[in-house]
Design a protein around this motif. Structure first.
Motif, PDB file in Angstrom:
ATOM      1  N   GLU A  17       0.840  -1.204   0.000  1.00 12.30           N
ATOM      2  CA  GLU A  17       0.000   0.000   0.000  1.00 12.30           C
ATOM      3  C   GLU A  17       0.875   1.254   0.000  1.00 12.30           C
ATOM      4  N   TRP A  18       1.890   1.267   0.869  1.00  7.11           N
ATOM      5  CA  TRP A  18       2.799   2.406   0.961  1.00  7.11           C
ATOM      6  C   TRP A  18       3.514   2.635  -0.367  1.00  7.11           C
ATOM      7  N   LEU A  19       3.998   1.555  -0.978  1.00  5.11           N
ATOM      8  CA  LEU A  19       4.731   1.681  -2.237  1.00  5.11           C
ATOM      9  C   LEU A  19       3.835   2.212  -3.348  1.00  5.11           C
ATOM     10  N   GLY A  20       2.582   1.791  -3.388  1.00  5.38           N
ATOM     11  CA  GLY A  20       1.641   2.317  -4.376  1.00  5.38           C
ATOM     12  C   GLY A  20       1.393   3.803  -4.184  1.00  5.38           C
ATOM     13  N   ASN A  21       1.230   4.228  -2.928  1.00  4.99           N
ATOM     14  CA  ASN A  21       1.040   5.651  -2.632  1.00  4.99           C
ATOM     15  C   ASN A  21       2.293   6.460  -2.968  1.00  4.99           C
ATOM     16  N   LEU A  22       3.456   5.903  -2.637  1.00  6.27           N
ATOM     17  CA  LEU A  22       4.729   6.564  -2.950  1.00  6.27           C
ATOM     18  C   LEU A  22       4.865   6.762  -4.455  1.00  6.27           C
ATOM     19  N   SER A  23       4.600   5.724  -5.210  1.00  6.17           N
ATOM     20  CA  SER A  23       4.712   5.800  -6.662  1.00  6.17           C
ATOM     21  C   SER A  23       3.783   6.873  -7.239  1.00  6.17           C
ATOM     22  N   ALA A  24       2.534   6.886  -6.797  1.00  4.31           N
ATOM     23  CA  ALA A  24       1.571   7.874  -7.293  1.00  4.31           C
ATOM     24  C   ALA A  24       2.016   9.291  -6.927  1.00  4.31           C
ATOM     25  N   PHE A  25       2.488   9.485  -5.683  1.00  3.00           N
ATOM     26  CA  PHE A  25       2.932  10.795  -5.232  1.00  3.00           C
ATOM     27  C   PHE A  25       4.121  11.285  -6.060  1.00  3.00           C
ATOM     28  N   LEU A  26       5.105  10.409  -6.276  1.00  3.53           N
ATOM     29  CA  LEU A  26       6.288  10.805  -7.044  1.00  3.53           C
ATOM     30  C   LEU A  26       5.935  11.117  -8.491  1.00  3.53           C
ATOM     31  N   ARG A  27       5.128  10.288  -9.110  1.00  2.00           N
ATOM     32  CA  ARG A  27       4.760  10.508 -10.516  1.00  2.00           C
ATOM     33  C   ARG A  27       3.999  11.825 -10.695  1.00  2.00           C
ATOM     34  N   LEU A  28       3.123  12.140  -9.752  1.00  2.00           N
ATOM     35  CA  LEU A  28       2.406  13.408  -9.805  1.00  2.00           C
ATOM     36  C   LEU A  28       3.380  14.579  -9.673  1.00  2.00           C
ATOM     37  N   GLY A  29       4.316  14.476  -8.741  1.00  2.00           N
ATOM     38  CA  GLY A  29       5.298  15.538  -8.538  1.00  2.00           C
ATOM     39  C   GLY A  29       6.256  15.697  -9.708  1.00  2.00           C
ATOM     40  N   ILE A  30       6.667  14.587 -10.303  1.00  2.80           N
ATOM     41  CA  ILE A  30       7.567  14.657 -11.462  1.00  2.80           C
ATOM     42  C   ILE A  30       6.887  15.428 -12.588  1.00  2.80           C
TER      43      ILE A  30
END
Length: 149
Positions: A17-30
């Motif tokens: 769950e954490w990794l999925g949230n991390l991925s979404a957060f980073l992709r949005l920020g990039i």
């Protein structure tokens, strides 16, 4: 490439769950902060240690996970910019928005390692066989007492 170590039991219990949230957060920020489109890079996470449990137990989360984050882009400069953007997030991304910021660990500084050009080797051969053993041979060699006869 950025490598971080995570040993927070609460987070490790819900790692996927954490990794999925991390991925979404980073992709949005990039996209929004760096202005780099999703088709201009790849971002890959490789967790190490997630399947290794001490003591072994299917119900217990691991004690620590090493997270390798790999970024590929058309140029080293773009890949490094993305890795640098990911750096503080990889160090302090919480499980929930209202949790205090955790502190994970980087094994070296600077945390970003430029890997240079990357190549991918692909091999895809298809062979149609009449028999399953057609591409191998069987050799029987008799030794010892049986050989003497």
């Amino acid at each position: 490439m950025v490598f971080s170590a995570i040993a927070d039991p609460k987070l490790l219990a819900r790692f996927d769950e954490w990794l999925g949230n991390l991925s979404a957060f980073l992709r949005l920020g990039i996209s929004s902060v760096l202005g780099i489109g999703k088709d201009e890079y790849t971002l890959e996470f490789r967790p190490y240690g997630q399947g290794v449990l001490i003591p072994p137990s299917p119900a217990a989360p691991p004690h620590e996970v090493g997270l390798m984050t790999l970024v590929s882009a058309a140029t080293q400069e773009v890949a490094t910019d993305i890795a640098r953007y990911c750096n503080p997030v990889l160090l302090h991304f919480p499980l929930n928005a209202d949790d205090p910021l955790p502190s994970f660990a980087f094994p070296f500084s600077p945390a970003e390692v430029e890997l240079g050009r990357q190549y991918e080797f692909k091999l895809n051969h298809v062979v149609h066989l009449d028999r399953p053993d057609q591409l191998s041979r069987l050799v029987i060699e008799t030794t010892g007492e049986a050989a003497r006869g």
